[in-house]
Design an enzyme around this catalytic site. Sequence first.
Site, mmCIF file in Angstrom:
data_model
loop_
_atom_site.group_PDB
_atom_site.id
_atom_site.type_symbol
_atom_site.label_atom_id
_atom_site.label_comp_id
_atom_site.label_asym_id
_atom_site.label_seq_id
_atom_site.Cartn_x
_atom_site.Cartn_y
_atom_site.Cartn_z
ATOM 1 N N ARG A 40 0.811 -1.227 0.000
ATOM 2 C CA ARG A 40 0.000 0.000 0.000
ATOM 3 C C ARG A 40 0.836 1.265 0.000
ATOM 4 O O ARG A 40 0.612 2.178 -0.789
ATOM 5 C CB ARG A 40 -0.907 0.041 1.228
ATOM 6 C CG ARG A 40 -2.289 -0.471 0.997
ATOM 7 C CD ARG A 40 -2.822 -1.052 2.277
ATOM 8 N NE ARG A 40 -2.023 -2.225 2.595
ATOM 9 C CZ ARG A 40 -2.283 -3.436 2.129
ATOM 10 N NH1 ARG A 40 -3.354 -3.643 1.417
ATOM 11 N NH2 ARG A 40 -1.494 -4.448 2.381
ATOM 12 N N THR A 41 1.800 1.350 0.918
ATOM 13 C CA THR A 41 2.548 2.602 1.055
ATOM 14 C C THR A 41 3.297 2.888 -0.250
ATOM 15 O O THR A 41 3.226 3.988 -0.801
ATOM 16 C CB THR A 41 3.526 2.498 2.247
ATOM 17 O OG1 THR A 41 2.780 2.093 3.387
ATOM 18 C CG2 THR A 41 4.198 3.821 2.530
ATOM 19 N N ARG A 49 11.633 3.350 3.278
ATOM 20 C CA ARG A 49 11.212 2.403 4.318
ATOM 21 C C ARG A 49 12.399 1.505 4.654
ATOM 22 O O ARG A 49 13.097 1.026 3.754
ATOM 23 C CB ARG A 49 10.043 1.545 3.826
ATOM 24 C CG ARG A 49 9.740 0.414 4.790
ATOM 25 C CD ARG A 49 8.473 -0.329 4.455
ATOM 26 N NE ARG A 49 7.306 0.460 4.790
ATOM 27 C CZ ARG A 49 6.065 -0.020 4.767
ATOM 28 N NH1 ARG A 49 5.845 -1.273 4.421
ATOM 29 N NH2 ARG A 49 5.047 0.744 5.075
ATOM 30 N N HIS A 82 5.591 5.666 11.540
ATOM 31 C CA HIS A 82 5.071 5.571 10.179
ATOM 32 C C HIS A 82 4.181 6.796 9.983
ATOM 33 O O HIS A 82 2.955 6.714 9.988
ATOM 34 C CB HIS A 82 4.273 4.272 10.052
ATOM 35 C CG HIS A 82 3.965 3.851 8.652
ATOM 36 N ND1 HIS A 82 4.092 4.687 7.566
ATOM 37 C CD2 HIS A 82 3.511 2.668 8.155
ATOM 38 C CE1 HIS A 82 3.741 4.029 6.472
ATOM 39 N NE2 HIS A 82 3.387 2.802 6.792
ATOM 40 N N LYS A 90 27.091 -3.985 -1.632
ATOM 41 C CA LYS A 90 28.560 -4.067 -1.689
ATOM 42 C C LYS A 90 29.170 -3.384 -0.480
ATOM 43 O O LYS A 90 30.360 -3.070 -0.455
ATOM 44 C CB LYS A 90 29.090 -3.367 -2.949
ATOM 45 C CG LYS A 90 28.623 -3.959 -4.253
ATOM 46 C CD LYS A 90 29.252 -3.162 -5.390
ATOM 47 C CE LYS A 90 28.693 -3.562 -6.734
ATOM 48 N NZ LYS A 90 29.086 -2.615 -7.789
HETATM 49 C C1 NCD Z 1 2.001 -1.260 8.176
HETATM 50 C C2 NCD Z 1 3.502 -1.111 8.247
HETATM 51 O O1 NCD Z 1 4.232 -1.475 7.317
HETATM 52 O O2 NCD Z 1 3.928 -0.581 9.247
HETATM 53 N N1 NCD Z 1 1.466 -1.366 6.912
HETATM 54 C C3 NCD Z 1 1.285 -0.274 6.124
HETATM 55 O O3 NCD Z 1 2.167 0.510 5.888
HETATM 56 N N2 NCD Z 1 0.056 -0.083 5.636
HETATM 57 C C4 NCD Z 1 1.495 -2.261 9.137
HETATM 58 C C5 NCD Z 1 1.935 -3.693 9.029
HETATM 59 O O4 NCD Z 1 2.875 -4.065 8.349
HETATM 60 O O5 NCD Z 1 1.304 -4.513 9.725
#
Ligand code: NCD
Length: 537
Positions: free
Chosen positions: A66-67, A116, A155, A94
């Site tokens: 999703r993100t 991320r 997040h 590397k």
């Molecule tokens: C979450 C995450 O990655 O922190 N998902 C997201 O970004 N929608 C929650 C999860 O992984 O459970």
Amino acid sequence: MRENVFRGRSLTVIEDFSIEERRYFFQKVRELKDAYEKGDEAVLDRFRINDPDFGVYEVFLEDSTRTKESFRNAAKFHHAKVSELMTSSSSINKGESYADTFNMLSGYSNRIFIVRSKVEGLTRYLDEECRAYSQRNHLPVAPAFINAGDGKHEHPTQELLDEFTFLEDNGMDFSKLHVALVGDLYHGRTVHSKADGLKVFDNVKVDLVAPPELAMPDSYVEKMKENGFEVRTFASIDDYLDQGDVAMKWYFTRPQLERMGERILQKQAELRKSITFRPEFMSRIKEGTKFYHPLPRHKEHPTIPTFLDNTPLNAWERQAINGMYCRIVLLSLIAGRCGDDYTGPARTLPDYTDEEYIVRVDLSKKEDSGKVKNYSEGVHPIDNGIVIDHICRGEDPSSIREHMRLISTVLGIDDGRGGEWISRGSDGQYKGIIFRPGDYDLTRKDLKRLAALAPHCTLNIIKDGKVSAKFRTHMPPRIYNFDDLCCANEACISHPSQGEGVGSMFIRTADGHYACAYCGRFHSYKEIWARGRKQGR
Ligand code: NCD
């Protein structure tokens, strides 16, 4: 007219945007979503960056659907240049540092990085690094960083879309929120961002529903309380429903098995049961209740079972859809495309420069000026040397003794003459005293180190049998620039095991702890020193 306050800003933790800025953001998302629904191209165009050279770069070092996809689609809405680092084939493998990797990419006309990672505080660090790189190389603009999830830490963009969805269901009312957070509150970064995120609401009540193994870490509970939230805890959904005051908004999270140790994994079926909604609970929730979830849910063991998909409880699907609208607006603000009409206060950064935490005592005004109070080397009074007094006042003798050892090693005063003792004052409280005969020439940096190691102490400098100078120490607002500091969190970008060479930095919190400037982990002033670390912590 004032400069657009959002242009070029990073969002590494939710607090990077002030409450007023976030409230403005939500109004803009409302505007954009309405325009989308009406097909109002003129309004949509006002949000659009519309620049094929404006680089939006995705770097996902942890899995995401999703993100990542909502950001990619948001960037495409903007007609921007969208790139993605193929992490499995990049030079990070590397042994290249994150700083070198992102610095380089900053030079390729990339203006926003969406990152991320398992490494906590990574975007906060990269933001500093790439700003310096951009200056060195005279790049026209420094890139901004968006934290798309860092380990168990935060997040922030998920937080924005979660809150927008709550607001949609509240008629955009910021005055109050009552929400139950249900699930893995220990590992879930989306619920950790709520500790500061929910401050956009005036009155907040949070019910934490999780078994002890998956409970919200104390530091986040403390933060919620400091932020004025009413916080209640329950070990299971059953327990929660057994009392009369149940929230109308439930925010579920997935048990994050990939982050759990063996010991907890063995109990997973039992743990899952306490945080999974069951058909028999249906009669015990109020009409109008909504369920939210950052997703994904597990296909075999979803905490929100699929039989609820087609019921009015389902707000999680709309929540995920809102992700793209929120991210379109965020990119637009950072690009400076919208945000000109924001009239709220500009964000103020804390200023630490004025605070004096090493205070020289004016000896001419003191009754005991010049007198040496019983400071001795064994039976002999000290003629020349230093005495650190009032160490760990009020603590128990063994922890005072342990901390005096740490002070001596960290200050490098453990190889000469002298000693330590513990005395008990007339108030019955214990305190520690370190004395060192000899010639000590303490620099400003030594005094800073002393204040960081021994706040609320006095340092007496003794010359020719007299106290020639006396200082009182207070907790410094920031502690950094010392080689032997170390964040206790191994997942933090500043931890030595990350190998990135990032110096530790700690910021004093309202309740007298020190938060790591990168990952936010709380420490006592004793815990920030590498050598003071207890085994197995
Ligand atoms: C979450 C995450 O990655 O922190 N998902 C997201 O970004 N929608 C929650 C999860 O992984 O459970």
